[in-house]
Scaffold this motif. Structure first.
Motif, PDB file in Angstrom:
ATOM      1  N   ILE A 143       0.996  -1.185   0.153  1.00  0.00           N
ATOM      2  CA  ILE A 143      -0.069  -0.061  -0.126  1.00  0.00           C
ATOM      3  C   ILE A 143       0.902   1.263   0.077  1.00  0.00           C
ATOM      4  CG2 ILE A 143      -1.674   1.324   1.222  1.00  0.00           C
ATOM      5  CD1 ILE A 143      -2.431  -1.515   2.368  1.00  0.00           C
ATOM      6  N   CYS A 144       0.583   2.135  -0.765  1.00  0.00           N
ATOM      7  CA  CYS A 144       1.447   3.566  -1.006  1.00  0.00           C
ATOM      8  C   CYS A 144       0.437   4.477  -0.722  1.00  0.00           C
ATOM      9  CB  CYS A 144       1.952   3.576  -2.235  1.00  0.00           C
ATOM     10  SG  CYS A 144       2.980   5.114  -2.558  1.00  0.00           S
ATOM     11  N   MET A 145       0.776   5.368   0.504  1.00  0.00           N
ATOM     12  CA  MET A 145       0.243   6.697   0.879  1.00  0.00           C
ATOM     13  C   MET A 145       0.728   7.793   0.003  1.00  0.00           C
ATOM     14  SD  MET A 145      -1.780   5.534   3.224  1.00  0.00           S
ATOM     15  CE  MET A 145      -2.593   7.001   3.758  1.00  0.00           C
ATOM     16  N   VAL A 146      -0.214   8.575  -0.510  1.00  0.00           N
ATOM     17  CA  VAL A 146      -0.151   9.647  -1.466  1.00  0.00           C
ATOM     18  C   VAL A 146      -0.695  10.932  -0.872  1.00  0.00           C
ATOM     19  CG1 VAL A 146      -0.039  10.596  -3.506  1.00  0.00           C
ATOM     20  CG2 VAL A 146       0.443   8.112  -3.380  1.00  0.00           C
ATOM     21  N   ASP A 147       0.019  11.943  -0.752  1.00  0.00           N
ATOM     22  CA  ASP A 147      -0.747  13.138  -0.386  1.00  0.00           C
ATOM     23  C   ASP A 147      -1.453  13.930  -1.369  1.00  0.00           C
ATOM     24  OD1 ASP A 147      -1.501  15.851   0.418  1.00  0.00           O
ATOM     25  OD2 ASP A 147       0.446  16.137   1.516  1.00  0.00           O
ATOM     26  N   ILE A 148      -2.687  13.822  -1.442  1.00  0.00           N
ATOM     27  CA  ILE A 148      -3.481  14.190  -2.610  1.00  0.00           C
ATOM     28  C   ILE A 148      -3.323  15.543  -2.989  1.00  0.00           C
ATOM     29  CG2 ILE A 148      -5.682  14.683  -1.664  1.00  0.00           C
ATOM     30  CD1 ILE A 148      -7.053  13.526  -3.997  1.00  0.00           C
ATOM     31  N   THR A 149      -2.801  16.334  -1.868  1.00  0.00           N
ATOM     32  CA  THR A 149      -2.894  17.866  -2.055  1.00  0.00           C
ATOM     33  C   THR A 149      -1.298  18.502  -2.964  1.00  0.00           C
ATOM     34  OG1 THR A 149      -1.559  18.298   0.271  1.00  0.00           O
ATOM     35  CG2 THR A 149      -4.162  18.367   0.088  1.00  0.00           C
ATOM     36  N   LEU A 150      -0.526  17.410  -2.917  1.00  0.00           N
ATOM     37  CA  LEU A 150       0.674  17.667  -3.758  1.00  0.00           C
ATOM     38  C   LEU A 150       0.630  17.064  -5.061  1.00  0.00           C
ATOM     39  CD1 LEU A 150       3.245  16.803  -0.742  1.00  0.00           C
ATOM     40  CD2 LEU A 150       2.662  18.996  -1.626  1.00  0.00           C
ATOM     41  N   LEU A 151      -0.252  16.572  -5.693  1.00  0.00           N
ATOM     42  CA  LEU A 151      -0.308  16.465  -6.852  1.00  0.00           C
ATOM     43  C   LEU A 151      -0.150  17.225  -8.176  1.00  0.00           C
ATOM     44  CD1 LEU A 151      -3.153  13.673  -6.997  1.00  0.00           C
ATOM     45  CD2 LEU A 151      -0.747  13.123  -6.781  1.00  0.00           C
ATOM     46  N   GLN A 165       7.914   4.642  -5.986  1.00  0.00           N
ATOM     47  CA  GLN A 165       6.975   4.123  -4.696  1.00  0.00           C
ATOM     48  C   GLN A 165       5.571   4.143  -5.224  1.00  0.00           C
ATOM     49  OE1 GLN A 165       7.579   7.339  -1.778  1.00  0.00           O
ATOM     50  NE2 GLN A 165       9.333   6.025  -0.881  1.00  0.00           N
ATOM     51  N   ILE A 166       5.201   4.918  -6.097  1.00  0.00           N
ATOM     52  CA  ILE A 166       3.675   4.687  -6.491  1.00  0.00           C
ATOM     53  C   ILE A 166       3.847   3.578  -7.493  1.00  0.00           C
ATOM     54  CG2 ILE A 166       1.839   5.755  -7.961  1.00  0.00           C
ATOM     55  CD1 ILE A 166       2.717   8.560  -6.359  1.00  0.00           C
ATOM     56  N   SER A 167       4.584   3.507  -8.422  1.00  0.00           N
ATOM     57  CA  SER A 167       4.626   2.641  -9.496  1.00  0.00           C
ATOM     58  C   SER A 167       4.730   1.104  -9.034  1.00  0.00           C
ATOM     59  CB  SER A 167       5.762   2.864 -10.415  1.00  0.00           C
ATOM     60  OG  SER A 167       5.731   3.991 -11.119  1.00  0.00           O
ATOM     61  N   LYS A 168       5.508   0.966  -7.677  1.00  0.00           N
ATOM     62  CA  LYS A 168       5.773  -0.461  -7.421  1.00  0.00           C
ATOM     63  C   LYS A 168       4.881  -1.155  -6.611  1.00  0.00           C
ATOM     64  CE  LYS A 168       9.459  -0.987  -9.363  1.00  0.00           C
ATOM     65  NZ  LYS A 168      10.925  -1.397  -8.663  1.00  0.00           N
ATOM     66  N   ALA A 169       3.714   0.067  -6.078  1.00  0.00           N
ATOM     67  CA  ALA A 169       2.823  -0.383  -5.117  1.00  0.00           C
ATOM     68  C   ALA A 169       1.578  -0.950  -5.597  1.00  0.00           C
ATOM     69  CB  ALA A 169       2.285   0.785  -4.231  1.00  0.00           C
ATOM     70  N   ASP A 170       0.831  -1.749  -4.984  1.00  0.00           N
ATOM     71  CA  ASP A 170      -0.471  -2.466  -5.362  1.00  0.00           C
ATOM     72  C   ASP A 170      -1.594  -1.869  -5.285  1.00  0.00           C
ATOM     73  OD1 ASP A 170       0.730  -5.558  -6.159  1.00  0.00           O
ATOM     74  OD2 ASP A 170       1.524  -4.961  -4.012  1.00  0.00           O
TER      75      ASP A 170
END
Length: 329
Positions: A143-151, A165-170
């Motif tokens: 699981i990869c956590m992503v701060d949506i405000t930084l997109l 990190q995003i690419s390798k996460a499920d």
């Protein structure tokens, strides 16, 4: 990925997952994500939601020597089964300590699950390889956590480690959605999906169901090809860190300190337990802003700084400016 029309996401997949952990194997969950993405907060939520008699082991890895995230989890939960690895990333310089912790957890034979929080500067490949070497463990989807405000933060979007990190996460789970309105979330989701197509997005509130396999028609399989990646990361040399320690009686002006940190674009992360005009607080700076939270008073007053590669005098310069935010000494 199926279209998402609002931020009340459901678990969405295009294929049927086919494997559960082997009988008797200890399930392992990696919750990854870049600096300040919300990993620690997500783990705190999971620990506070799980069944009280369910024993989980939590491994927390911090790039800096100070165990700030470990202390935060201990203060916010009743979980005392935390294994702290500080001063390097478990994907490279601290991997020997990581393997020893895993083996100790297995030998204790009292845990039903392992949660791993790698450093925000850590890769996934080597972590999964170390888990895979221990036959009593079963790695489940990452699981990869992503701060949506930084997109919309172009500097971060160009960062190799963040993208990797995003690419390798499920699974992808967004943090800070509560700071946006629906139309902003939809626009950001569209932008995310254009950069990272075919990623499975879950609502952060569904992480406990995802981890415990509760009420899910599909069964989970891990992407075993991650264990054989030829692009292994060793990230310690790409970043620099420094811990600034102050006398216990030092008091900071929180607004001035926040202004100083925001004025340095090279700064990726800053955190620490410090004293401000509002008492003892956890200071947390990310690319999306700076926050201060009250905490139980302790004899601590230090700030961890993490940057990309910078000039040799950078830390001396920022330390000088941080000292200007001191109210009394």
């Amino acid at each position: 990925m199926k279209e998402i029309k609002n931020h009340n996401w459901e678990l969405k997949t295009e294929t049927d997952y086919i494997l559960e952990p082997p009988r008797g194997a200890l399930p392992v969950h990696i919750i990854t994500g870049f600096l300040g993405s919300g990993k620690t907060t997500a783990i705190i939520d999971l620990l506070n939601q799980k069944k009280s008699d369910d024993q989980w082991a939590v491994i927390i890895n911090e790039f800096g020597k100070a165990s700030i995230d470990t202390q935060t989890v201990e203060k916010a939960t009743e979980n005392q089964n935390i294994f702290d690895i500080s001063g390097g990333c478990i994907c490279c310089s601290a991997k020997a300590f990581f393997q020893l912790d895993l083996e100790e957890i297995v030998n204790l034979q009292k845990f039903s699950r392992i949660i791993i929080e790698p450093s925000g500067l850590g890769g996934i490949d080597m972590v999964t390889e170390i888990v895979a070497k221990i036959p009593q463990l079963a790695l489940l989807p990452v699981i990869c956590m992503v701060d949506i405000t930084l997109l919309n933060n172009e500097r971060l979007q160009m960062n190799f480690l963040y993208k990797n990190q995003i690419s390798k996460a499920d699974y992808i789970a967004f943090s800070k959605c509560d700071t946006l309105i629906d139309s902003e979330i939809v626009a950001l989701l569209s932008k995310f999906e254009s950069k990272f197509p075919n990623k499975t997005i879950v609502d952060k509130s569904q992480l406990l169901k995802l981890i415990c396999l509760e009420n899910q028609p599909e069964k989970i399989r891990s992407q075993l090809h991650l264990l054989h990646s030829q692009n292994k990361e060793s990230q310690d040399n790409n970043f620099r860190k420094k811990t600034l320690t102050f006398e216990p009686e030092t008091i900071f002006d929180s607004e001035k300190l926040s202004t100083v940190l925001k004025s340095y674009p090279q700064l990726l992360r800053a955190k620490g337990y410090i004293r401000t005009e509002n008492g003892c607080q956890l200071m947390n700076y990310t690319l999306s802003g700076c926050s201060f939270e009250n905490h139980i008073s302790e004899n601590q007053n230090e700030i961890l700084l993490i940057t990309e590669q910078v000039e040799n005098d950078f830390f001396q310069q920022i330390e000088t400016e941080i000292k200007l935010a001191i109210l009394t000494n």
